[in-house]
Design an enzyme around this catalytic site. Structure first.
Site, mmCIF file in Angstrom:
data_model
loop_
_atom_site.group_PDB
_atom_site.id
_atom_site.type_symbol
_atom_site.label_atom_id
_atom_site.label_comp_id
_atom_site.label_asym_id
_atom_site.label_seq_id
_atom_site.Cartn_x
_atom_site.Cartn_y
_atom_site.Cartn_z
ATOM 1 N N HIS A 108 -10.107 -1.302 1.598
ATOM 2 C CA HIS A 108 -10.924 -0.473 1.193
ATOM 3 C C HIS A 108 -12.137 -0.891 0.244
ATOM 4 C CE1 HIS A 108 -9.301 -1.847 -3.082
ATOM 5 N NE2 HIS A 108 -8.233 -2.230 -2.332
ATOM 6 N N ASP A 126 -13.478 0.917 -2.338
ATOM 7 C CA ASP A 126 -13.514 1.582 -3.940
ATOM 8 C C ASP A 126 -13.108 0.323 -4.541
ATOM 9 O OD1 ASP A 126 -10.955 1.843 -2.482
ATOM 10 O OD2 ASP A 126 -10.541 3.540 -4.250
ATOM 11 N N ASP A 151 -10.202 -7.957 -4.656
ATOM 12 C CA ASP A 151 -9.589 -6.614 -4.577
ATOM 13 C C ASP A 151 -10.640 -5.697 -4.078
ATOM 14 O OD1 ASP A 151 -7.802 -4.577 -4.128
ATOM 15 O OD2 ASP A 151 -7.209 -4.493 -6.154
ATOM 16 N N GLU A 160 -8.388 4.231 -2.227
ATOM 17 C CA GLU A 160 -7.165 3.525 -2.271
ATOM 18 C C GLU A 160 -6.842 3.118 -3.846
ATOM 19 O OE1 GLU A 160 -4.087 0.369 -2.552
ATOM 20 O OE2 GLU A 160 -6.044 0.113 -3.672
ATOM 21 N N GLU A 161 -7.724 2.999 -4.648
ATOM 22 C CA GLU A 161 -7.400 2.677 -5.993
ATOM 23 C C GLU A 161 -7.300 3.827 -6.786
ATOM 24 O OE1 GLU A 161 -6.651 -0.134 -6.856
ATOM 25 O OE2 GLU A 161 -8.116 -1.549 -5.854
ATOM 26 N N GLU A 163 -5.271 -6.560 1.535
ATOM 27 C CA GLU A 163 -5.198 -6.818 -0.038
ATOM 28 C C GLU A 163 -4.579 -8.338 -0.330
ATOM 29 O OE1 GLU A 163 -5.453 -4.507 -2.133
ATOM 30 O OE2 GLU A 163 -5.373 -2.546 -1.123
ATOM 31 N N HIS A 189 -7.936 -6.342 -11.020
ATOM 32 C CA HIS A 189 -8.170 -5.121 -11.900
ATOM 33 C C HIS A 189 -8.688 -5.716 -13.378
ATOM 34 C CE1 HIS A 189 -5.746 -2.002 -9.468
ATOM 35 N NE2 HIS A 189 -6.436 -2.971 -8.762
HETATM 36 ZN ZN LIG Z 1 -6.726 -3.238 -3.382
#
Ligand SMILES: [Zn+2]
Length: 378
Positions: A72, A74, A105, A138-139, A167, A351
């Protein structure tokens, strides 16, 4: 590994990270990927849905088999920018570390897969057909992302033979952990129906707590079976139990309970639902069952062995085939019957404020991906 290859993954990661793409924005990352891959023979198919940017990049192979990579573009929000040591979308490289949102990520992972392919194509290696499946959802809700890509592939009879999900699966070192499955999640709201009344006149009431205790005790005692294939046994927890008015002399007319069930792939949603309903047979109760996430598991076999052998020959690491962590887009591909291995960078800062990755990790992952692509057999 050449210096040139090292710099390719890093350069690509930097260019992707500079394209600001808080979920569900793509920030033109997928256009950038298309332009970089076109000279290698990749054709982009857009599967955009409801403002979500989804792409399938395909390069027809010179040998058998279709190997996919899923990821992903995003990223999660930055949080307060003033708390970052380096601006989160500047992609600053300092002292062997790449700083910024998406480093782990998972723009870093996408960059490694692209770098591996650039290197392989320049050496005229015979490759399987490669699909790169990228979403910008995805997020966030994950409603119009990878699931739509999988629908498109199914409808066009183009599902791959296996998929690497990029991932960040690794714990301490790149390659120490892959994820080969995830537990599923079922949640159940239960409402036991009785009749409210005065506790001195029980004949004219029906106590909902009394109705609930025996079925709940029976649910807590259900034998769900053993741990299996690296998954812990299914667990059913009663997480909420609410009843009573607060007054000491009122028989409650209703009782609510909530179950949170984490199930291993030897159980199924249908089986879990039937067993809970059976346990409450004859009781005046209403249920609301929610199947929050599918369980999936890629069995031991050729694909996982290829992935682990590639890691071992590149790094010397014996990989842990794990099933932990939250849920991932791997579930959509697994539900379509595609073997899934999640393999990416370490996840120590995902994150968080000051997300970052050591640049040598990019080189290691690029080398592992290169090995997987060249040793993959359908
Ligand atoms: Zn991810």
């Amino acid at each position: 590994m050449s210096d040139q290859q090292q710099s390719t993954a890093l350069q690509l990661a930097v260019q992707l990270m500079k394209r600001e793409s808080p979920t569900p924005d793509d920030g033109d990352c997928q256009l950038f990927i298309a332009r970089k891959l076109a000279p290698l023979g990749f054709v982009q198919t857009s599967v955009d849905v409801n403002g979500i940017t989804n792409s399938i990049y395909t390069r027809e192979g010179e040998k058998e088999g279709v190997l996919a990579f899923a990821g992903h573009t995003d990223v999660v929000p930055t949080g307060p920018v003033e708390n970052w040591d380096y601006p989160p979308f500047d992609a600053t490289v300092k002292d062997g570390v790449l700083h910024g949102r998406g480093a782990q990520d998972m723009k870093g992972g996408i960059a490694c897969w692209m770098a591996a392919l650039m290197q392989l194509c320049s050496t005229f290696e015979l490759l399987p057909t490669i699909q790169i499946l990228i979403t910008s959802d995805e997020e966030g809700d994950s409603v119009d992302g990878t699931v739509r890509i999988v629908e498109y592939l199914q409808a066009n009879d183009k599902l791959p033979d296996a998929v690497i999900v990029g991932e960040p699966s690794s714990a301490q070192q790149v390659g120490d952990t892959i994820r080969r499955g995830r537990r599923g999640v079922v949640q159940v709201a239960m409402n036991f129906h009785g009749k409210q009344g005065h506790s001195a006149y029980p004949d004219d009431a029906d106590n909902a707590i009394h109705k609930a205790v025996a079925p709940l005790a029976a649910i807590a005692a259900i034998d769900w079976g053993q741990a299996k294939d690296g998954f812990p046994a299914t667990s059913c927890q009663i997480t909420n139990l609410n009843a009573g008015t607060g007054a000491s002399n009122v028989i409650p007319g209703s009782a609510e309970a909530f179950l949170d069930i984490r199930y291993n792939p030897s159980n199924s949603f249908a089986e879990i639902k039937a067993l809970i309903e059976q346990t409450c047979d004859g009781v005046d109760i209403s249920f609301d069952f929610r199947h929050e996430a599918n369980a999936f598991s890629t069995p031991d076999g050729k694909f996982l062995d290829t992935v682990c052998a590639a890691i071992e020959s590149t790094t010397g690491i014996i990989t842990n085939r794990d099933t932990g962590g939250g849920t991932s887009d791997g579930r959509f591909l697994a539900a379509a019957g595609v073997p899934v291995a999640e393999l990416g960078l370490t996840n120590s800062t995902i994150h968080q404020v000051n997300e970052q990755v050591a640049t040598h990790e990019l080189d290691t992952l690029t080398a592992i991906y290169t090995k997987i692509i060249t040793t993959f057999e359908a």
